[in-house]
Design a protein around this motif. Structure first.
Motif, PDB file in Angstrom:
ATOM      1  N   SER A  31      34.471 -56.558  51.170  1.00  0.00           N
ATOM      2  CA  SER A  31      33.919 -57.845  51.601  1.00  0.00           C
ATOM      3  C   SER A  31      34.852 -59.005  51.273  1.00  0.00           C
ATOM      4  N   LYS A  32      36.015 -58.714  50.767  1.00  0.00           N
ATOM      5  CA  LYS A  32      36.967 -59.743  50.358  1.00  0.00           C
ATOM      6  C   LYS A  32      38.076 -59.926  51.396  1.00  0.00           C
ATOM      7  N   THR A  33      38.417 -61.163  51.656  1.00  0.00           N
ATOM      8  CA  THR A  33      39.640 -61.481  52.382  1.00  0.00           C
ATOM      9  C   THR A  33      40.778 -61.472  51.369  1.00  0.00           C
ATOM     10  N   SER A  52      41.799 -60.194  56.894  1.00  0.00           N
ATOM     11  CA  SER A  52      40.351 -60.337  56.774  1.00  0.00           C
ATOM     12  C   SER A  52      39.726 -59.090  56.160  1.00  0.00           C
ATOM     13  N   TRP A  53      38.466 -59.187  55.829  1.00  0.00           N
ATOM     14  CA  TRP A  53      37.797 -58.115  55.097  1.00  0.00           C
ATOM     15  C   TRP A  53      37.834 -56.791  55.828  1.00  0.00           C
ATOM     16  N   SER A 100      36.423 -64.586  48.310  1.00  0.00           N
ATOM     17  CA  SER A 100      35.053 -64.191  48.682  1.00  0.00           C
ATOM     18  C   SER A 100      34.595 -65.003  49.886  1.00  0.00           C
ATOM     19  N   TRP A 102      34.963 -65.008  54.577  1.00  0.00           N
ATOM     20  CA  TRP A 102      35.316 -64.213  55.751  1.00  0.00           C
ATOM     21  C   TRP A 102      36.659 -64.590  56.351  1.00  0.00           C
ATOM     22  N   THR A 103      37.126 -65.800  56.078  1.00  0.00           N
ATOM     23  CA  THR A 103      38.314 -66.290  56.759  1.00  0.00           C
ATOM     24  C   THR A 103      39.539 -66.299  55.854  1.00  0.00           C
TER      25      THR A 103
END
Length: 124
Positions: A31-33, A52-53, A100, A102-103
């Protein structure tokens, strides 16, 4: 507790290649970028590449486009930076970072977790 462990730096001649790895400890890697940054002596830390994730989106510094590739393996909690056609100006300490969100961000302040740096030295 999140930890990032970086490996793969070293000394290489101009035109050579290195692959950096960053292993993320924790259950939230997918869930991490992720991003790679570098800092040369006397200069500010700069964004090199981000992913991205899910790996579907990447971004990189203009000066490394076509030479560096960022990728990730969520099954191994690892992000990679493949560096080809290295130049002396790529010499720096390279850092891995996790965000933490999305981008992908180019700002180091946007990243929550950092690995230790690894020295990359490119000789001419």
């Amino acid at each position: 507790q999140v930890q990032l462990v970086v490996s793969g730096g070293g000394l290489v001649q101009a035109g050579g290649s290195l692959r950096l790895s960053c292993v993320f400890s924790g259950r939230t890697f997918s869930s991490k970028t992720m991003g790679w940054f570098r800092q040369a002596p006397g200069k500010e830390r700069e964004f090199v590449a981000g992913i991205s994730w899910g790996g579907g989106s990447t971004d990189s510094l203009d000066s490394v486009k076509g030479r560096f590739t960022i990728s990730r393996d969520n099954a191994k909690n690892t992000v990679y930076l493949q560096m080809n056609s290295l130049k002396p100006e790529d010499t720096a300490v390279y850092y891995c970072a996790a965000r933490s969100a999305w981008t992908i961000s180019h700002a180091s302040s946007a990243y929550d977790y950092w690995g230790q740096g690894t020295q990359v030295t490119v000789s001419s």
